[in-house]
Design a protein around this motif. Sequence first.
Motif, PDB file in Angstrom:
ATOM      1  N   LEU A   1      65.291  13.277 -38.963  1.00 60.35           N
ATOM      2  CA  LEU A   1      64.768  11.782 -39.156  1.00 60.35           C
ATOM      3  C   LEU A   1      63.443  12.034 -38.284  1.00 60.35           C
ATOM      4  CD1 LEU A   1      67.879  10.104 -37.926  1.00 60.35           C
ATOM      5  CD2 LEU A   1      66.542   9.730 -40.113  1.00 60.35           C
TER       6      LEU A   1
ATOM      7  N   VAL B   1      64.590   6.902 -31.208  1.00 59.72           N
ATOM      8  CA  VAL B   1      64.875   5.707 -31.912  1.00 59.72           C
ATOM      9  C   VAL B   1      65.832   6.141 -33.128  1.00 59.72           C
ATOM     10  CG1 VAL B   1      63.908   4.302 -33.740  1.00 59.72           C
ATOM     11  CG2 VAL B   1      62.667   4.665 -31.798  1.00 59.72           C
ATOM     12  N   ALA B   2      65.647   7.442 -33.475  1.00 57.39           N
ATOM     13  CA  ALA B   2      66.699   8.142 -34.615  1.00 57.39           C
ATOM     14  C   ALA B   2      67.995   8.430 -33.923  1.00 57.39           C
ATOM     15  CB  ALA B   2      66.315   9.300 -35.046  1.00 57.39           C
TER      16      ALA B   2
ATOM     17  N   HIS C   1      70.581   5.334 -33.513  1.00 57.27           N
ATOM     18  CA  HIS C   1      71.194   5.101 -34.812  1.00 57.27           C
ATOM     19  C   HIS C   1      72.408   6.037 -34.880  1.00 57.27           C
ATOM     20  CE1 HIS C   1      68.420   2.146 -36.402  1.00 57.27           C
ATOM     21  NE2 HIS C   1      67.418   3.324 -36.337  1.00 57.27           N
ATOM     22  N   LEU C   2      72.365   6.746 -34.170  1.00 58.96           N
ATOM     23  CA  LEU C   2      73.482   7.942 -34.024  1.00 58.96           C
ATOM     24  C   LEU C   2      74.347   7.934 -32.935  1.00 58.96           C
ATOM     25  CD1 LEU C   2      71.433  11.240 -35.416  1.00 58.96           C
ATOM     26  CD2 LEU C   2      72.703   9.563 -36.816  1.00 58.96           C
TER      27      LEU C   2
ATOM     28  N   HIS D   1      76.175   7.529 -40.933  1.00 62.28           N
ATOM     29  CA  HIS D   1      75.351   7.061 -39.777  1.00 62.28           C
ATOM     30  C   HIS D   1      73.775   7.705 -40.209  1.00 62.28           C
ATOM     31  CE1 HIS D   1      78.779   5.763 -37.756  1.00 62.28           C
ATOM     32  NE2 HIS D   1      77.846   4.977 -36.982  1.00 62.28           N
TER      33      HIS D   1
ATOM     34  N   ALA E   1      70.682   5.378 -40.582  1.00 63.12           N
ATOM     35  CA  ALA E   1      69.604   5.638 -40.018  1.00 63.12           C
ATOM     36  C   ALA E   1      68.294   5.660 -40.690  1.00 63.12           C
ATOM     37  CB  ALA E   1      69.648   6.962 -38.925  1.00 63.12           C
TER      38      ALA E   1
END
Lengths: 722, 270
Positions: free
Chosen positions: A58, A177-178, A181-182, B31, B35
């Motif tokens: 990412l 930031v990635a 999301h995780l 996820h 993402a």
Amino acid sequence: MTDYALGPGGRPSHVQEQNAALANHGRYRRLLAGLVICVLLGQLAFAWRAVEHAERVLAPEIAGKADAVAADLADRIERALALGIPIDRLVGMTPMLDDTVVRDQSIVFLGVLAPDGFPLYLAGRRILPQNLPIPSKLSDPNARFSFSNDGHALRLRPLHTAGRHAGYLVVGIPTSVAMDHLADVITTVPTIAIVAAIASVQVLLFVLLSGIRLPLARIQRAFTAVANGDFRWLIPISVGGDIGQLASAANRAVRHVNERYREVMLDAEETRHSRIDHDAPARVEAVLAPVRAEVTAAQPGGESVTQVRSASLIRLPLFLVMVAETAMLPVVPGVLAALAGTDVVAAPAALWLAVLISAILLAFVAGIPLAQYLCARGRSAAALWLGAGSAATGHIGTWLVGDPLLFMLARLLATTGTGLMAAAANTLIVHQDGSGARETSDGTHGGLGGATDTILAGLVCGPAIGGLVAGTLAATMLFPVAAGLALLSIGLLWTVRRHITDDSSGTIQDHHLATHHAPWPTGSPWSAATILAVQAAVFGVTAATLVLFAPIALAGRDDGGLAAGQTVMAFALTLLLLRQPRQRLRVRASGATWPLGLSLLGTVAAIMAIGIAPMWPGLLVAATLLGISLAAALALSPGSFPAPTSTPRMAERVTLSEWGRLLGVLGPIMFTALMPIASGPALALTATGAGLAVMGGALARVWPVGVPRAGIDSRHRRPPSP
Amino acid sequence: MFAAYRLRLILVVVCVAALAMLGTDRLVTRHFESALQEVNQSRFRFELDTLHAVLGRRMALGLPVSDDSSLRSRLSEVAEQTPEIIAIEIFDIEGIVMLSTDTSFEGDLVSLAWLDMVDRVRGSVATEEVWIVREGFVNTIGRPFRNSVGETVGSIVLTYRLDGKRTTLDGYRWTLVQDAGILLTVTLFLAGLVVFVALQPLAGSLAGMGERLKRLTATDRPTPNDGASDTPAGQTVRDVAFLATETAIIRALDRIGETAEQLRRMDRDE
């Protein structure tokens, strides 16, 4: 010389103690722990690698965004520079950069630098990143540079005007930031690890028990008999390899002794008849006396097969059925609403969910006396088969039907079957292992504790698995999974049926199995009626609370599967963990002080919660705390309430405490499972229902109603083992 | 088979570990995909916001949208700079396309899904005005714009494809499969080691017991202590009840033999 000794009569005096070494519990515990650690290590390492890879993949995507931001801002700045304004005299640069940072929160650093690297305009974090190379030292001022150090995707873009190098634009976005999301992954991975650990324990216990420990226990039994001179027993050869070869060799030896014994007896008979002196029979008898005293041989072909029953084998099937059922609970409202063609979860769906939960509790409570009744009549497995069959049929029906009403009927069948199976398994385990926590042949705790552990394990794993499947695949994918688990459970029951069927056809039982039996109330019909009445009352309060208030309670959300699993897991794990040290706690707690103190603490916390929180949430927290504290008190204090167990007379009675405790533990867990999908004031009512259930359990616990064990034991006592 | 049960234990561990990894894989991949979408969405969201700001300034000046050549060229410029962008369109409140990077779309009616999203955004009290429609790897991100008196008069939408990200996702999945394979092999090895270490003494002990029992029925049967302490198996055998059993068998056979001898003696005496 060997270090064993023979006791009086030439027989080993310490055979039982020596045999215990064959069932080395420590070895199996270490083996189990080692294997579970292998599972956990594999899963956690995989999760770590997966997250690490995700972050790495990412990062360039985030850098791409930094590129886009830099391109847009550079375009605007270069237009201004094209008007001939020097880069250090640009008006409105700082507000523009600030506006960009405010508009997109992920941008943490924006700056415009002079050609020599001097910062002219900064926004966001107003300090130049440490690792930013000084632009004046760059060999090619027109090159675009990317740096991903210090956890940031940094973009350094040169600015031009009329073909001349005018300065630099710097954009920085953190790679974290990635990770935002995780974040869910990081919190969910431990859930999967715990589920994997619990499931692997259940499966490994089954494999260990059926494949190694029961065959060894049979050999152990036969060895004990033979060591005591009893050669009437053979070992069933159900497995091969080392165990099978040993059993085969032992059987050959036993048969050899029996054949030699019979030959001698035939010789003696011939001698007796061939002699003419009148005292010949007496002399022959005198010769035979020592061998008759030392050897108990079998009649020709009359050897019996040693058996060791273990109801603990039911645990895995029970676990699978519990998982199948509880995995469904969080998704039922959503699926039902979808079948009914409504967008939102309708109140009737919530009502049906309440009915399902009521049904599982009702089936459990009503199933216990039924299973006890069947147990007492030698048909112990009938209730088990009935429950497992109903559960499997219900799950298959759930999978196949598409009509809302049929769907709910199928669900009801599955739920009732699950409750009945749980009751039957619980009764059978208690019937064979006794109600107290004790070491069983599989190295775990048997009796009611064993059954409760399995039910709790199913409750922990089910909602988590359901939430995971529904969240990553689809809620409907749960139907075939649940049906498969239920069918697998039936298959396992079929394979172990000989080990769990409770007949009394001359089998060898574990020494403790003959002394503890299910508390089926045969002594007094009034006792039986009272037990049923109290159980019905406890359940009735719970069910009525649920059914009446559920339409208000359960409205709104259908995405609580995984959250429900985690909530249940947290609660159930606490109880599971507390189960182990409670023996020590109980000693220190001197009777009822500890549980009552805990309840008092919970009540005080509840009152404080009402005071400090707004009205309905306060009540919710209060009711929840009260319920949990009472449940914990009950779970922590088996037998420590003074009334039922303080006198010898009471200690001999089968009280309701066992069922009350189980209900007290089960009730709050079931309702806690619903909390994430319930909302508003009705959640307080639901939690209050849980509290009432627990208090009902507590009431039943301190009310010593039951029948003496002696009456039951005398009726069902097995013949003494060889 | 005892050996088979050792293998079964190892297989159970590997199966449970594989299921746990599968669950983790599903979770992480979902996820990760989300993402990936979000990160790219925020990038195109930035582009959209920039264009929205340009559009807002023109609307504030009262400039018409439909035949604004400079706006058209700006849209085309952005679309050309970013290959992932399929189209940028501006449509009115009725859903008629006023301006598009693909001029053939101008005058057409936009998708009903877009209009539905516009209605939802207008009806909501949320400050977030941006809406997104996902169709596999093609996403459309949109934002309504207002005239000088604050009325919503249309929307600007940016449609982009993430086909290239499919490769990223597939690559990520393949990496996870490789990792799972390696870790399952390690788990298999570790579980085998644990089972071997924990059960090997028992297996040796059982084999030793079997051998000694076999000898009991042979002509040269051992004495009770014969060889018990000479072999590794014997050491373990001594720890269990086996010797008592073996002794009982030997004693029984001895006793039977003695009895037979006495009976024979009686017969001879006759």
